[in-house]
Design a protein around this motif. Structure first.
Motif, PDB file in Angstrom:
ATOM      1  N   HIS A 177      89.504  46.134  37.857  1.00  0.00           N
ATOM      2  CA  HIS A 177      89.228  47.287  37.244  1.00  0.00           C
ATOM      3  C   HIS A 177      87.869  47.287  36.650  1.00  0.00           C
ATOM      4  O   HIS A 177      87.118  48.038  36.579  1.00  0.00           O
ATOM      5  N   HIS A 178      87.263  46.165  36.264  1.00  0.00           N
ATOM      6  CA  HIS A 178      85.957  46.012  35.473  1.00  0.00           C
ATOM      7  C   HIS A 178      84.988  46.473  36.347  1.00  0.00           C
ATOM      8  O   HIS A 178      83.892  46.771  35.865  1.00  0.00           O
ATOM      9  N   ILE A 179      85.133  46.340  37.801  1.00  0.00           N
ATOM     10  CA  ILE A 179      84.142  46.442  38.778  1.00  0.00           C
ATOM     11  C   ILE A 179      83.870  48.124  38.974  1.00  0.00           C
ATOM     12  O   ILE A 179      82.875  48.518  38.599  1.00  0.00           O
ATOM     13  N   VAL A 180      85.048  49.218  38.526  1.00  0.00           N
ATOM     14  CA  VAL A 180      85.007  50.244  38.440  1.00  0.00           C
ATOM     15  C   VAL A 180      84.306  50.819  37.111  1.00  0.00           C
ATOM     16  O   VAL A 180      83.432  51.521  37.039  1.00  0.00           O
ATOM     17  N   GLU A 181      85.002  49.987  36.159  1.00  0.00           N
ATOM     18  CA  GLU A 181      84.230  50.288  34.620  1.00  0.00           C
ATOM     19  C   GLU A 181      82.891  50.362  34.511  1.00  0.00           C
ATOM     20  O   GLU A 181      82.112  50.919  34.125  1.00  0.00           O
ATOM     21  N   ALA A 182      82.318  49.148  35.421  1.00  0.00           N
ATOM     22  CA  ALA A 182      80.958  49.019  35.404  1.00  0.00           C
ATOM     23  C   ALA A 182      79.906  50.182  35.967  1.00  0.00           C
ATOM     24  O   ALA A 182      79.130  50.643  35.480  1.00  0.00           O
ATOM     25  N   ALA A 183      80.703  50.546  37.119  1.00  0.00           N
ATOM     26  CA  ALA A 183      79.917  51.698  37.900  1.00  0.00           C
ATOM     27  C   ALA A 183      80.240  52.989  36.822  1.00  0.00           C
ATOM     28  O   ALA A 183      79.006  53.522  36.760  1.00  0.00           O
ATOM     29  N   LEU A 184      81.205  53.244  36.163  1.00  0.00           N
ATOM     30  CA  LEU A 184      81.319  54.249  35.151  1.00  0.00           C
ATOM     31  C   LEU A 184      80.301  54.199  33.847  1.00  0.00           C
ATOM     32  O   LEU A 184      79.514  55.234  33.543  1.00  0.00           O
ATOM     33  N   ALA A 185      79.985  52.864  33.644  1.00  0.00           N
ATOM     34  CA  ALA A 185      78.979  52.738  32.292  1.00  0.00           C
ATOM     35  C   ALA A 185      77.866  52.744  33.087  1.00  0.00           C
ATOM     36  O   ALA A 185      77.058  53.698  32.394  1.00  0.00           O
ATOM     37  N   GLU A 186      77.507  52.629  34.115  1.00  0.00           N
ATOM     38  CA  GLU A 186      76.010  52.989  34.706  1.00  0.00           C
ATOM     39  C   GLU A 186      75.911  54.504  35.069  1.00  0.00           C
ATOM     40  O   GLU A 186      74.857  55.139  34.525  1.00  0.00           O
ATOM     41  N   ALA A 187      77.030  55.103  35.454  1.00  0.00           N
ATOM     42  CA  ALA A 187      76.808  56.743  36.033  1.00  0.00           C
ATOM     43  C   ALA A 187      76.850  57.136  34.302  1.00  0.00           C
ATOM     44  O   ALA A 187      76.159  58.573  34.418  1.00  0.00           O
ATOM     45  N   ASN A 188      77.164  56.821  33.373  1.00  0.00           N
ATOM     46  CA  ASN A 188      77.235  57.500  32.171  1.00  0.00           C
ATOM     47  C   ASN A 188      76.032  56.900  31.035  1.00  0.00           C
ATOM     48  O   ASN A 188      76.117  57.390  29.808  1.00  0.00           O
ATOM     49  N   SER A 189      75.357  56.241  31.607  1.00  0.00           N
ATOM     50  CA  SER A 189      74.033  55.767  30.733  1.00  0.00           C
ATOM     51  C   SER A 189      72.677  56.200  31.553  1.00  0.00           C
ATOM     52  O   SER A 189      72.691  56.889  32.270  1.00  0.00           O
ATOM     53  N   SER A 190      71.424  56.031  30.816  1.00  0.00           N
ATOM     54  CA  SER A 190      70.344  56.263  31.247  1.00  0.00           C
ATOM     55  C   SER A 190      69.996  55.609  32.431  1.00  0.00           C
ATOM     56  O   SER A 190      68.859  55.964  33.124  1.00  0.00           O
ATOM     57  N   ALA A 191      70.509  54.456  32.773  1.00  0.00           N
ATOM     58  CA  ALA A 191      70.194  53.670  33.992  1.00  0.00           C
ATOM     59  C   ALA A 191      70.591  54.352  35.283  1.00  0.00           C
ATOM     60  O   ALA A 191      70.254  53.736  36.245  1.00  0.00           O
ATOM     61  N   ALA A 192      71.286  55.261  35.254  1.00  0.00           N
ATOM     62  CA  ALA A 192      71.877  55.938  36.463  1.00  0.00           C
ATOM     63  C   ALA A 192      70.582  56.311  37.218  1.00  0.00           C
ATOM     64  O   ALA A 192      69.845  56.787  36.846  1.00  0.00           O
ATOM     65  N   ILE A 193      70.751  56.141  38.605  1.00  0.00           N
ATOM     66  CA  ILE A 193      69.681  56.631  39.523  1.00  0.00           C
ATOM     67  C   ILE A 193      69.818  58.146  39.655  1.00  0.00           C
ATOM     68  O   ILE A 193      70.779  58.524  39.820  1.00  0.00           O
ATOM     69  N   SER A 194      68.752  58.858  39.670  1.00  0.00           N
ATOM     70  CA  SER A 194      68.506  60.143  39.747  1.00  0.00           C
ATOM     71  C   SER A 194      68.535  60.884  40.982  1.00  0.00           C
ATOM     72  O   SER A 194      68.936  61.841  41.056  1.00  0.00           O
ATOM     73  N   GLN A 195      68.100  60.265  41.994  1.00  0.00           N
ATOM     74  CA  GLN A 195      68.111  60.694  43.346  1.00  0.00           C
ATOM     75  C   GLN A 195      68.909  59.678  44.356  1.00  0.00           C
ATOM     76  O   GLN A 195      68.788  58.399  44.356  1.00  0.00           O
ATOM     77  N   PRO A 196      69.583  60.321  45.215  1.00  0.00           N
ATOM     78  CA  PRO A 196      70.073  59.548  46.253  1.00  0.00           C
ATOM     79  C   PRO A 196      68.953  58.941  47.478  1.00  0.00           C
ATOM     80  O   PRO A 196      68.002  59.857  47.204  1.00  0.00           O
ATOM     81  N   VAL A 197      69.119  57.891  48.250  1.00  0.00           N
ATOM     82  CA  VAL A 197      68.482  57.571  49.206  1.00  0.00           C
ATOM     83  C   VAL A 197      68.064  58.806  50.198  1.00  0.00           C
ATOM     84  O   VAL A 197      69.074  59.559  50.680  1.00  0.00           O
ATOM     85  N   PRO A 198      66.890  59.082  50.536  1.00  0.00           N
ATOM     86  CA  PRO A 198      66.486  60.034  51.353  1.00  0.00           C
ATOM     87  C   PRO A 198      67.360  59.998  52.805  1.00  0.00           C
ATOM     88  O   PRO A 198      67.926  59.131  53.268  1.00  0.00           O
ATOM     89  N   ALA A 199      67.733  61.303  53.170  1.00  0.00           N
ATOM     90  CA  ALA A 199      68.576  61.426  54.167  1.00  0.00           C
ATOM     91  C   ALA A 199      67.918  60.775  55.784  1.00  0.00           C
ATOM     92  O   ALA A 199      68.708  60.414  56.485  1.00  0.00           O
ATOM     93  N   ALA A 200      66.478  60.777  55.638  1.00  0.00           N
ATOM     94  CA  ALA A 200      65.759  60.041  56.678  1.00  0.00           C
ATOM     95  C   ALA A 200      66.435  58.825  57.129  1.00  0.00           C
ATOM     96  O   ALA A 200      66.455  58.156  58.027  1.00  0.00           O
ATOM     97  N   SER A 201      66.686  58.050  55.918  1.00  0.00           N
ATOM     98  CA  SER A 201      67.589  56.533  56.135  1.00  0.00           C
ATOM     99  C   SER A 201      68.678  56.704  57.037  1.00  0.00           C
ATOM    100  O   SER A 201      68.932  55.802  57.852  1.00  0.00           O
ATOM    101  N   PHE A 202      69.473  57.729  56.678  1.00  0.00           N
ATOM    102  CA  PHE A 202      70.508  57.772  57.467  1.00  0.00           C
ATOM    103  C   PHE A 202      70.380  58.008  58.873  1.00  0.00           C
ATOM    104  O   PHE A 202      71.203  57.742  59.772  1.00  0.00           O
ATOM    105  N   VAL A 203      69.216  58.888  59.218  1.00  0.00           N
ATOM    106  CA  VAL A 203      68.778  59.592  60.643  1.00  0.00           C
ATOM    107  C   VAL A 203      68.591  58.051  61.453  1.00  0.00           C
ATOM    108  O   VAL A 203      69.055  57.928  62.219  1.00  0.00           O
ATOM    109  N   GLN A 204      67.792  57.196  60.573  1.00  0.00           N
ATOM    110  CA  GLN A 204      67.553  55.876  61.250  1.00  0.00           C
ATOM    111  C   GLN A 204      68.756  55.289  61.750  1.00  0.00           C
ATOM    112  O   GLN A 204      68.811  54.327  62.928  1.00  0.00           O
TER     113      GLN A 204
END
Length: 377
Positions: free
Chosen positions: A334-361
């Motif tokens: 469960h520590h794996i999910v806890e780490a993801a939640l800690a990141e989401a609730n911190s200033s370290a969270a990524i503000s934007q997802p990878v551009p959709a163009a990458s998915f098109v490729q």
């Protein structure tokens, strides 16, 4: 005796005009050249009816990319199945909708990415929002059940009240508000999609208020992210317990992501019957029941409710498909999910997802990209 499956999820193509940053389809998509033919799908639908299934859910990718969709809907109706079309709406004009309804379509579910057009088009990677709004108005002119599905995440959750009001104006019978589930491309973008705890709590309040206000008019279903739950979700109602999913190339799976699990060989409808696959295949029996469960699942009172959680999520997060789903608070990992939640609730969270163009490729490399068209027929 294993009960008959309740529903068929027919992924009739992986072609799609959208490139959503939260897409949970497998990254290795089935190429158009491998897709089952019309006759092969009709045979599958006939077998589904004989096996006692009640529903056929046509999905993808974008099922409207198949010019034979009307014929497949008619075949499902002839087999005694309740038919549901899960679609982005791209490729659906009024004349085609009329043909689908006349063929036996019972229900349609349209996905929306946001209430704001610019944001919706950015999330989807295509200028699709205005068409969906107009199509929703057209749907209301037909005697057909209508659901609007809204996927929420960090990029749109802060104006959920506005989105609910927007959906209300479309007048569906059912409103499904679902948090992103982290598979496929969504897992790659998890750091930019997982909401904070404060955002989730505010969303729960907004949905509760909507349920009260819309009671008797619109049913509201809410799917919360299991990263924040105490126990994991019972993925697909339990492995091989309720549903059969057939991918575009004919592989029969317990869920749409099951092919990520190494060491499992999945049967193909071109080689085996649905009844054989459901009752005898090693893939459907692998995680069915409780014998496979490790501790703490084996002795947990929740095991008949969540069935140990999602096997694909367990693999993707721990590398072991037999592990207790890390979303469970009792899981050793469960520590794996806890780490993801800690990141989401911190200033370290990524503000934007990878551009959709990458998915098109990625789709282009799979040979499965369907160009944006208003009608493929």
């Amino acid at each position: 005796m294993i009960p008959n499956p309740l529903a068929l999820i027919a992924e009739i193509t992986h072609r799609c005009p959208l490139h959503c940053v939260y897409c949970s389809n497998p990254l290795e998509l089935a190429a158009v050249t491998s897709e089952l033919s019309t006759a092969e799908w009709i045979d599958v639908l006939q077998q589904s009816g004989k096996l006692g299934m009640l529903h056929a859910h046509f999905t993808g990718g974008e099922p409207l990319a198949r010019p034979d969709l009307t014929e497949l809907i008619a075949a499902a109706r002839a087999a005694g199945l309740y038919t549901n079309l899960i679609t982005s709406g791209i490729g659906l004009a009024e004349t085609r909708l009329q043909a689908l309804v006349e063929a036996g379509l019972d229900h349609i579910q349209i996905s929306f990415q946001d209430s704001r057009e610019d944001s919706a088009n950015w999330i989807a990677g295509a200028k699709a929002h205005a068409h969906k709004v107009e199509l929703s108005r057209i749907i209301r002119r037909h005697k057909i059940a209508f659901t609007v599905n809204l996927v929420i995440h960090r990029q749109n959750i802060d104006h959920l009240d506005e989105m609910i009001a927007f959906i209300e104006q479309l007048a569906p019978e059912r409103m499904e508000i679902a948090h992103t589930q982290y598979y496929g491309w969504a897992l790659r973008n998890r750091a930019a999609l997982l909401p904070t705890r404060a955002q989730l709590e505010k969303a729960v309040e907004a949905v509760a208020a909507a349920e009260t206000r819309l009671a008797g008019r619109i049913r509201v279903d809410f799917v919360v992210p299991d990263y924040y739950a105490r126990f994991p979700k019972a993925c697909m109602g339990g492995w091989g317990r309720r549903l059969m999913l057939i991918n575009p190339a004919g592989k029969v799976l317990p869920c749409h992501a099951a092919e990520v699990i190494p060491g499992l060989a999945f049967e193909n409808v071109r080689e085996q019957s649905l009844e054989f696959i459901w009752r005898q295949s090693s893939s459907f029996q692998r995680f069915r029941g409780e014998e496979w469960m490790p501790e703490p699942c084996r002795s947990c009172e929740q095991r008949t409710e969540d069935f140990g959680g999602c096997r694909c999520q367990a693999l993707l997060l721990t590398g072991d498909a037999t592990a207790t789903d890390p979303a469970c608070t009792l899981a050793p990992a469960h520590h794996i999910v806890e780490a993801a939640l800690a990141e989401a609730n911190s200033s370290a969270a990524i503000s934007q997802p990878v551009p959709a163009a990458s998915f098109v490729q990625l789709q282009q490399r799979a040979g499965s990209l369907w160009s944006y068209r208003t009608n493929p027929e």
